[in-house]
Design a protein around this motif. Structure first.
Motif, PDB file in Angstrom:
ATOM      1  N   GLN A 204       0.837  -1.209   0.000  1.00 30.51           N
ATOM      2  CA  GLN A 204       0.000   0.000   0.000  1.00 30.51           C
ATOM      3  C   GLN A 204       0.874   1.264   0.000  1.00 30.51           C
ATOM      4  O   GLN A 204       0.632   2.204  -0.755  1.00 30.51           O
ATOM      5  CB  GLN A 204      -0.868  -0.044   1.264  1.00 30.51           C
ATOM      6  CG  GLN A 204      -1.899   1.032   1.345  1.00 30.51           C
ATOM      7  CD  GLN A 204      -2.748   0.891   2.613  1.00 30.51           C
ATOM      8  OE1 GLN A 204      -2.714  -0.134   3.290  1.00 30.51           O
ATOM      9  NE2 GLN A 204      -3.506   1.922   2.918  1.00 30.51           N
ATOM     10  N   VAL A 205       1.920   1.253   0.812  1.00 27.58           N
ATOM     11  CA  VAL A 205       2.787   2.426   0.913  1.00 27.58           C
ATOM     12  C   VAL A 205       3.625   2.594  -0.354  1.00 27.58           C
ATOM     13  O   VAL A 205       3.805   3.709  -0.846  1.00 27.58           O
ATOM     14  CB  VAL A 205       3.688   2.333   2.174  1.00 27.58           C
ATOM     15  CG1 VAL A 205       4.708   3.454   2.194  1.00 27.58           C
ATOM     16  CG2 VAL A 205       2.825   2.387   3.417  1.00 27.58           C
ATOM     17  N   ALA A 206       4.071   1.471  -0.921  1.00 28.78           N
ATOM     18  CA  ALA A 206       4.884   1.556  -2.144  1.00 28.78           C
ATOM     19  C   ALA A 206       4.096   2.209  -3.275  1.00 28.78           C
ATOM     20  O   ALA A 206       4.672   2.876  -4.143  1.00 28.78           O
ATOM     21  CB  ALA A 206       5.349   0.160  -2.551  1.00 28.78           C
ATOM     22  N   ALA A 207       2.769   2.044  -3.256  1.00 27.89           N
ATOM     23  CA  ALA A 207       1.945   2.597  -4.342  1.00 27.89           C
ATOM     24  C   ALA A 207       1.607   4.081  -4.143  1.00 27.89           C
ATOM     25  O   ALA A 207       1.062   4.727  -5.040  1.00 27.89           O
ATOM     26  CB  ALA A 207       0.659   1.787  -4.445  1.00 27.89           C
ATOM     27  N   LEU A 208       1.936   4.632  -2.957  1.00 23.81           N
ATOM     28  CA  LEU A 208       1.524   6.019  -2.677  1.00 23.81           C
ATOM     29  C   LEU A 208       2.241   7.026  -3.573  1.00 23.81           C
ATOM     30  O   LEU A 208       1.658   8.024  -3.997  1.00 23.81           O
ATOM     31  CB  LEU A 208       1.815   6.374  -1.208  1.00 23.81           C
ATOM     32  CG  LEU A 208       0.991   5.661  -0.143  1.00 23.81           C
ATOM     33  CD1 LEU A 208       1.542   5.992   1.242  1.00 23.81           C
ATOM     34  CD2 LEU A 208      -0.476   6.070  -0.244  1.00 23.81           C
ATOM     35  N   PHE A 209       3.532   6.794  -3.808  1.00 28.74           N
ATOM     36  CA  PHE A 209       4.330   7.721  -4.612  1.00 28.74           C
ATOM     37  C   PHE A 209       4.991   6.957  -5.755  1.00 28.74           C
ATOM     38  O   PHE A 209       5.600   5.916  -5.524  1.00 28.74           O
ATOM     39  CB  PHE A 209       5.440   8.365  -3.762  1.00 28.74           C
ATOM     40  CG  PHE A 209       4.940   9.193  -2.621  1.00 28.74           C
ATOM     41  CD1 PHE A 209       4.530  10.506  -2.833  1.00 28.74           C
ATOM     42  CD2 PHE A 209       4.870   8.673  -1.337  1.00 28.74           C
ATOM     43  CE1 PHE A 209       4.066  11.281  -1.785  1.00 28.74           C
ATOM     44  CE2 PHE A 209       4.407   9.439  -0.278  1.00 28.74           C
ATOM     45  CZ  PHE A 209       4.000  10.744  -0.498  1.00 28.74           C
ATOM     46  N   SER A 210       4.870   7.479  -6.964  1.00 25.36           N
ATOM     47  CA  SER A 210       5.568   6.875  -8.112  1.00 25.36           C
ATOM     48  C   SER A 210       5.585   7.900  -9.240  1.00 25.36           C
ATOM     49  O   SER A 210       4.871   8.916  -9.189  1.00 25.36           O
ATOM     50  CB  SER A 210       4.840   5.614  -8.585  1.00 25.36           C
ATOM     51  OG  SER A 210       3.589   5.972  -9.138  1.00 25.36           O
ATOM     52  N   ALA A 211       6.358   7.604 -10.280  1.00 33.13           N
ATOM     53  CA  ALA A 211       6.436   8.505 -11.442  1.00 33.13           C
ATOM     54  C   ALA A 211       5.063   8.644 -12.099  1.00 33.13           C
ATOM     55  O   ALA A 211       4.736   9.693 -12.647  1.00 33.13           O
ATOM     56  CB  ALA A 211       7.453   7.966 -12.430  1.00 33.13           C
TER      57      ALA A 211
END
Ligand SMILES: N[C@@H](CCC(=O)N[C@@H](CS)C(=O)NCC(=O)O)C(=O)O
Length: 252
Positions: A204-211
């Protein structure tokens, strides 16, 4: 950064005007930093000193013994020795951050840019206060607090920052094409959120910020982390120690 020392520097006793003159005319100041072996309120100050290429070391800490000798009985405290030997004692994390940001030309090129830098820097205050609830929550309540943070607080902050960063060209900066205090603070905040992850919430946290999801913020983080001084600092042994100290202290 170099090896630590043990004795607290003695701040020069002089008038405000004399101290201001020493600070303004200093050509090669050195710094000594006093804080715990945690990121916390020391993280941005360490990053600023690193960004500015300042010569600094960290004082070995004997907190109960030193507390009474600090201006407000709390940390961080930063000592600056100017080129004429004057010792300035700086206190209060945000005041120190602003002082260093001004010294390293990180406050924007004019009043409007200065406002933008301050505004996006300061907007982290509310976000941090809400994230602190996750950090200090009892372990059995941490996931619930984190859900509230990810669902209610973070999206509003992300939307406001993305809106501005898009207007600035999604170029990794809040103002023009220059580094600012807001850039450094945002990169730090994203890292902190991605670093202190409650168990079971990794995906869930990995998906919060991305390009893709947050292009403006992502670019800021990448741009700050690509700065050679900061990239080197992040690979350092001291940074790894502070990572471990922070995770250990907050039981992540
Ligand atoms: N407003 C202060 C707050 C500083 C603060 O609360 N520092 C904590 C560590 S993050 C501290 O020194 N705690 C130890 C103590 O109170 O004895 C600042 O931003 O510098």
């Amino acid at each position: 950064m170099t090896a630590s020392t043990t004795v607290l520097p003695t701040a020069t006793q002089a008038t405000t005007q004399v101290l201001a003159q020493a600070a303004e005319s200093s050509t090669a100041s050195t710094f000594q930093f006093l804080y715990f072996g945690l990121h916390g309120r020391g993280e941005l100050i360490r990053t600023l000193l690193t960004y500015g290429g300042a010569k600094y070391d960290e004082l070995a800490l004997d907190w109960p013994g030193m507390k009474k000798d600090t201006p407000f009985g709390v940390l961080p405290v930063l000592y600056e020795t100017t080129s004429d030997g004057t010792v300035l004692e700086l206190a209060e994390s945000q005041a120190i951050e602003h002082y260093l940001a001004r010294k390293f030309n990180l406050m924007g090129a004019n009043s409007w840019e200065n406002h933008l830098v301050d505004r996006y820097y300061t907007s982290m205050e509310t976000l941090s206060n809400n994230f602190i609830k996750v950090m200090f929550a009892p372990l059995e309540k941490r996931q619930t607090e984190a859900e509230i943070f990810y669902r209610d607080h973070l999206p509003r902050w992300i939307a406001a920052h993305e809106h501005h960063l898009t207007k600035n060209g999604t170029n990794g900066h809040y103002v023009g094409d220059q580094f600012s205090l807001a850039d450094l603070k945002t990169a730090m905040m994203i890292e902190r959120i991605q670093f202190l992850v409650p168990k079971g919430m990794e995906e869930q946290v990995a998906a919060l910020f991305s390009a893709e999801a947050t292009p403006g913020l992502w670019k800021v983080k990448e741009t700050v982390n690509a700065h050679p001084h900061i990239a080197e600092w992040k690979k350092s042994e001291r940074h790894t120690q502070i990572d471990a100290g922070t995770k250990g202290f907050f039981k992540f």
